[in-house]
Design an enzyme around this catalytic site. Structure first.
Site, mmCIF file in Angstrom:
data_model
loop_
_atom_site.group_PDB
_atom_site.id
_atom_site.type_symbol
_atom_site.label_atom_id
_atom_site.label_comp_id
_atom_site.label_asym_id
_atom_site.label_seq_id
_atom_site.Cartn_x
_atom_site.Cartn_y
_atom_site.Cartn_z
ATOM 1 N N SER A 103 0.685 -2.382 2.476
ATOM 2 C CA SER A 103 0.942 -1.939 1.117
ATOM 3 C C SER A 103 0.756 -3.058 0.081
ATOM 4 O O SER A 103 -0.332 -3.590 -0.062
ATOM 5 C CB SER A 103 2.348 -1.336 1.053
ATOM 6 N N LYS A 128 -2.562 0.588 4.722
ATOM 7 C CA LYS A 128 -1.759 1.587 4.013
ATOM 8 C C LYS A 128 -2.276 1.761 2.597
ATOM 9 O O LYS A 128 -2.573 2.864 2.167
ATOM 10 C CB LYS A 128 -0.286 1.176 4.011
#
Length: 199
Positions: A103, A128
């Site tokens: 992320s 992600k």
């Protein structure tokens, strides 16, 4: 630690205070004689997207950090750039990443890689590539007992400075080292090599 002039920072997540903590850590290492820096993002699940953009930007005098695409105005076709200028940290930088680097941490990895600011060592990141927002939920049962929980909403997708997708693809390292026990040694070797190249 600055053995051989090599500083080491491990960052386990991004929070509101992370940029200030990073600034203090780098200043302390420079005072101890740091000439090159290993930044460890292995196992970093992300966290605060704005904090990650701040951290990435502090090592870039200028340039795009990350781009986002989402439905909310805050992230719809947005370009996040660095304007650190001469205040940007200029030490040679090696970044450790692995399959648990996710992320917001992947935004940092992509920013430094695509801006040729750091050499990445390890294995490809998780992939992600999402900006998420937690929403706290509260409810009460029929008997009056309160319940709470968190709903995590994906509000945008991230891409690297040059538009390379992070979601599903991850960020590949320059130096592939699959053995976790050897990754730090590989990073140290790369840091020494970078420092020699600057002479």
């Amino acid at each position: 630690d600055t053995a051989g002039g090599i500083g080491y920072v491990r960052m386990s997540g991004f929070q509101k205070t992370t940029a200030d903590e990073m600034k203090a850590a780098v200043a302390s290492l420079k005072a101890q004689g740091m000439k090159k820096l290993i930044w460890d993002l292995r196992g970093n699940p992300g966290g605060s997207f704005p904090a990650a953009v701040q951290v990435a930007g502090r090592f870039l005098p200028a340039g795009i950090v990350v781009t986002t695409d989402g439905q909310s105005p805050e992230f719809a076709n947005r370009v996040f750039s660095s304007d650190a200028g001469l205040s940007a940290h200029d030490v040679p930088l090696v970044l450790l990443v692995d399959s648990r680097t996710m992320s917001a941490a992947e935004a940092v990895a992509a920013a430094w890689k695509e801006n040729h600011r750091a050499t990445l060592v390890g294995v490809s990141t998780f992939g992600k590539g999402a900006v998420q927002c937690p929403v706290r939920l509260f409810a009460a049962d029929a008997d009056g007992a309160s319940r709470s929980g968190v709903l995590v909403l994906t509000v945008a997708r991230m891409a690297g400075p040059h538009g390379s997708p992070i979601s599903g693809a991850g960020v590949a390292p320059h130096v592939h080292e699959p053995d976790p026990a050897r990754q730090l040694d590989a990073a140290v070797a790369k840091a020494v090599e970078l420092a020699l190249g600057m002479r």
